[in-house]
Motif scaffolding. Sequence first.
Motif, PDB file in Angstrom:
ATOM      1  N   ARG A 123       0.965  -1.150  -0.042  1.00 32.01           N
ATOM      2  CA  ARG A 123       0.228  -0.227  -0.229  1.00 32.01           C
ATOM      3  C   ARG A 123       0.814   1.152   0.120  1.00 32.01           C
ATOM      4  O   ARG A 123       0.302   2.484  -0.274  1.00 32.01           O
ATOM      5  N   ALA A 124       2.135   0.977   0.271  1.00 33.71           N
ATOM      6  CA  ALA A 124       3.117   2.257   0.109  1.00 33.71           C
ATOM      7  C   ALA A 124       4.479   1.747  -0.076  1.00 33.71           C
ATOM      8  O   ALA A 124       4.812   0.621   0.116  1.00 33.71           O
ATOM      9  N   VAL A 125       5.239   2.478  -0.709  1.00 31.59           N
ATOM     10  CA  VAL A 125       6.750   2.208  -1.041  1.00 31.59           C
ATOM     11  C   VAL A 125       7.649   3.140  -0.663  1.00 31.59           C
ATOM     12  O   VAL A 125       7.302   4.526  -0.776  1.00 31.59           O
ATOM     13  N   ILE A 126       8.869   2.859   0.244  1.00 27.96           N
ATOM     14  CA  ILE A 126       9.679   3.876   0.523  1.00 27.96           C
ATOM     15  C   ILE A 126      10.933   3.683  -0.473  1.00 27.96           C
ATOM     16  O   ILE A 126      11.348   2.383  -0.283  1.00 27.96           O
ATOM     17  N   SER A 127      11.495   4.511  -1.234  1.00 21.59           N
ATOM     18  CA  SER A 127      12.622   4.302  -2.273  1.00 21.59           C
ATOM     19  C   SER A 127      13.696   4.690  -1.171  1.00 21.59           C
ATOM     20  O   SER A 127      13.895   6.028  -0.884  1.00 21.59           O
ATOM     21  N   ALA A 128      14.765   3.941  -0.905  1.00 15.64           N
ATOM     22  CA  ALA A 128      15.917   4.448   0.100  1.00 15.64           C
ATOM     23  C   ALA A 128      17.204   3.742  -0.842  1.00 15.64           C
ATOM     24  O   ALA A 128      17.838   3.185  -0.047  1.00 15.64           O
ATOM     25  N   THR A 129      17.335   4.159  -2.084  1.00 11.36           N
ATOM     26  CA  THR A 129      18.420   3.365  -2.786  1.00 11.36           C
ATOM     27  C   THR A 129      19.619   4.283  -2.803  1.00 11.36           C
ATOM     28  O   THR A 129      20.604   3.873  -3.417  1.00 11.36           O
ATOM     29  N   GLY A 130      19.473   5.735  -2.295  1.00 14.56           N
ATOM     30  CA  GLY A 130      20.716   6.412  -2.353  1.00 14.56           C
ATOM     31  C   GLY A 130      21.349   6.782  -3.692  1.00 14.56           C
ATOM     32  O   GLY A 130      20.308   6.926  -4.627  1.00 14.56           O
ATOM     33  N   THR A 131      22.464   7.067  -3.777  1.00 15.48           N
ATOM     34  CA  THR A 131      23.075   7.404  -4.944  1.00 15.48           C
ATOM     35  C   THR A 131      24.475   6.554  -5.747  1.00 15.48           C
ATOM     36  O   THR A 131      24.676   6.912  -6.547  1.00 15.48           O
ATOM     37  N   TRP A 132      24.903   6.069  -4.791  1.00 15.83           N
ATOM     38  CA  TRP A 132      26.185   5.414  -5.019  1.00 15.83           C
ATOM     39  C   TRP A 132      26.182   4.696  -6.616  1.00 15.83           C
ATOM     40  O   TRP A 132      27.253   4.619  -6.906  1.00 15.83           O
ATOM     41  N   THR A 133      25.127   3.852  -6.908  1.00 14.94           N
ATOM     42  CA  THR A 133      25.042   3.315  -8.088  1.00 14.94           C
ATOM     43  C   THR A 133      24.824   4.134  -9.258  1.00 14.94           C
ATOM     44  O   THR A 133      25.033   3.740 -10.220  1.00 14.94           O
ATOM     45  N   ARG A 134      24.895   5.608  -9.076  1.00 14.82           N
ATOM     46  CA  ARG A 134      24.698   6.296 -10.129  1.00 14.82           C
ATOM     47  C   ARG A 134      25.738   7.573 -10.032  1.00 14.82           C
ATOM     48  O   ARG A 134      25.474   8.873  -9.941  1.00 14.82           O
ATOM     49  N   PRO A 135      27.153   7.128 -10.306  1.00 16.81           N
ATOM     50  CA  PRO A 135      27.919   8.129  -9.910  1.00 16.81           C
ATOM     51  C   PRO A 135      27.841   9.298 -11.348  1.00 16.81           C
ATOM     52  O   PRO A 135      27.469   8.779 -12.617  1.00 16.81           O
ATOM     53  N   PHE A 136      28.309  10.361 -11.182  1.00 16.83           N
ATOM     54  CA  PHE A 136      28.052  11.410 -12.127  1.00 16.83           C
ATOM     55  C   PHE A 136      29.442  11.975 -12.802  1.00 16.83           C
ATOM     56  O   PHE A 136      30.540  12.180 -11.990  1.00 16.83           O
ATOM     57  N   LEU A 137      29.420  11.941 -13.971  1.00 19.55           N
ATOM     58  CA  LEU A 137      30.819  12.482 -14.762  1.00 19.55           C
ATOM     59  C   LEU A 137      30.319  13.500 -15.600  1.00 19.55           C
ATOM     60  O   LEU A 137      29.378  13.544 -16.331  1.00 19.55           O
ATOM     61  N   PRO A 138      31.157  14.726 -15.342  1.00 16.12           N
ATOM     62  CA  PRO A 138      30.773  16.184 -15.909  1.00 16.12           C
ATOM     63  C   PRO A 138      31.084  15.841 -17.512  1.00 16.12           C
ATOM     64  O   PRO A 138      32.013  15.110 -18.062  1.00 16.12           O
ATOM     65  N   ALA A 139      30.584  16.488 -18.372  1.00 15.95           N
ATOM     66  CA  ALA A 139      30.623  16.639 -19.780  1.00 15.95           C
ATOM     67  C   ALA A 139      31.762  17.407 -20.002  1.00 15.95           C
ATOM     68  O   ALA A 139      31.491  18.623 -20.755  1.00 15.95           O
ATOM     69  N   VAL A 140      32.871  17.035 -19.698  1.00 12.73           N
ATOM     70  CA  VAL A 140      34.187  17.875 -20.081  1.00 12.73           C
ATOM     71  C   VAL A 140      34.868  17.650 -21.489  1.00 12.73           C
ATOM     72  O   VAL A 140      34.895  16.534 -21.756  1.00 12.73           O
ATOM     73  N   PRO A 141      34.947  18.491 -22.181  1.00 13.76           N
ATOM     74  CA  PRO A 141      35.432  18.248 -23.612  1.00 13.76           C
ATOM     75  C   PRO A 141      36.787  17.505 -23.508  1.00 13.76           C
ATOM     76  O   PRO A 141      37.721  17.655 -22.616  1.00 13.76           O
ATOM     77  N   GLY A 142      36.695  16.380 -24.434  1.00 11.94           N
ATOM     78  CA  GLY A 142      37.939  15.544 -24.846  1.00 11.94           C
ATOM     79  C   GLY A 142      37.950  14.110 -23.598  1.00 11.94           C
ATOM     80  O   GLY A 142      38.726  13.507 -23.839  1.00 11.94           O
ATOM     81  N   ARG A 143      36.880  14.271 -22.867  1.00 18.58           N
ATOM     82  CA  ARG A 143      36.883  12.910 -21.963  1.00 18.58           C
ATOM     83  C   ARG A 143      36.844  11.645 -22.556  1.00 18.58           C
ATOM     84  O   ARG A 143      37.232  10.775 -22.131  1.00 18.58           O
ATOM     85  N   ARG A 144      36.252  11.486 -23.938  1.00 18.41           N
ATOM     86  CA  ARG A 144      36.120  10.230 -24.706  1.00 18.41           C
ATOM     87  C   ARG A 144      37.665  10.234 -25.295  1.00 18.41           C
ATOM     88  O   ARG A 144      37.734   8.795 -25.660  1.00 18.41           O
ATOM     89  N   ASP A 145      38.418  11.241 -25.463  1.00 21.51           N
ATOM     90  CA  ASP A 145      39.569  11.197 -26.133  1.00 21.51           C
ATOM     91  C   ASP A 145      40.929  10.809 -25.463  1.00 21.51           C
ATOM     92  O   ASP A 145      41.715  10.068 -25.823  1.00 21.51           O
ATOM     93  N   PHE A 146      40.589  10.872 -24.005  1.00 20.88           N
ATOM     94  CA  PHE A 146      41.721  10.490 -22.991  1.00 20.88           C
ATOM     95  C   PHE A 146      42.110   9.084 -23.239  1.00 20.88           C
ATOM     96  O   PHE A 146      41.205   8.077 -22.990  1.00 20.88           O
ATOM     97  N   ALA A 147      43.268   8.786 -22.991  1.00 20.53           N
ATOM     98  CA  ALA A 147      43.875   7.327 -23.508  1.00 20.53           C
ATOM     99  C   ALA A 147      44.067   6.658 -22.064  1.00 20.53           C
ATOM    100  O   ALA A 147      44.341   5.448 -22.016  1.00 20.53           O
ATOM    101  N   GLY A 148      44.293   7.441 -21.003  1.00 17.04           N
ATOM    102  CA  GLY A 148      44.678   6.890 -19.690  1.00 17.04           C
ATOM    103  C   GLY A 148      43.253   6.447 -18.945  1.00 17.04           C
ATOM    104  O   GLY A 148      42.396   6.199 -19.712  1.00 17.04           O
TER     105      GLY A 148
END
Length: 351
Positions: A123-148
């Motif tokens: 009859r009710a749901v509490i969502s308490a999943t937190g944030t750990w499984t959704r790390p945020f990566l900013p859209a910095v130019p060149g992020r996909r080019d970096f070879a390291g």
Amino acid sequence: MSRRTDVVVIGGGQSGLAAGYHLRRLGIEHVILDARPAPGGAWQHTWESLRLFSPAAYSSLPGRLMPVQEGQVYPDAAHVIAYLADYEKRYELPVQHGVWVDAVHRDGAFLRVETDCGGWRARAVISATGTWTRPFLPAVPGRRDFAGRQVHSAHYQGPRDFAGQRVIVVGGGNSGAQIAADLTGHADLTWVTRRPPRYLADDIDGRALFDHATARRRALDEGRADTGGVASLGDIVAVPPVRAARDAGLLAVRQMFSRLTVGGVEWADGTQAEADAVIWCTGFRPALAHLAGLRLRGTRGHITTSGTRSVEDPRFHFLGYGDWTGPASATLIGVGRPARETARQIRDLLD
């Protein structure tokens, strides 16, 4: 065939346990579904040297003080995991580990929770999943080019993985400062932030932060001027390892770079630095994919809540996602109060 209960709590970390504690006290039938195979929530995945911001006594869930860790003022992650496992057992909370929630659907007067181990109707749901499984990566130019190597703080394990390497640590919050301090003496460190690091006074810890967050919420609720809360004090709690590295002059900081290159990073003035790895300490987003089909989000993609309760559908509550769902509610000491209010509101709903 779906099983029945009054409340399904999704997530068995600190927020889910605090919710279970108060539901149990009110005699509300519930189940706590946790995707992880063992107690401890996201604390099971932190790096070895991570420390709480507060002494044990000020890092406790409702009803049970965290014991002091011998030889440590600020407990480490292993101590927190042991505390959460004991808490779950002590209060006989109905946690089912290793259960992944796929989706939640409306089903008339009930909510249907679909998992990889069968379904539940509640009859009710509490969502308490937190944030750990959704790390945020900013859209910095060149992020996909970096070879390291690129690693988010969610997946950082310790300095051994970066010994002797040229490492860029990105982020001016607590994770950035703690990981930068952790790498000193092991790696060729460059710490970059968008603005100069703002250290809180050395005598301020998590209890003071919780008090400031609560005072801000009270002021806003009463129509008084915004006190600024925790943000007015600074961004970094100077736990002992950070304080030691800072005072030794090992935490020099550079302004955020403008882009990544194949072999490193480049600043706006054209200055470049080679790097073997970048560690992103850039925060997280709420893990709410299990609610995607419910259309609880508003036009800006945000779920509107009154306290922890969804305005769109009062059968849904959100616990432990930060100030969005209660002052300091993503902390051990801060989640108790919104968990108590959530349980009371669900009791009224069920009545």
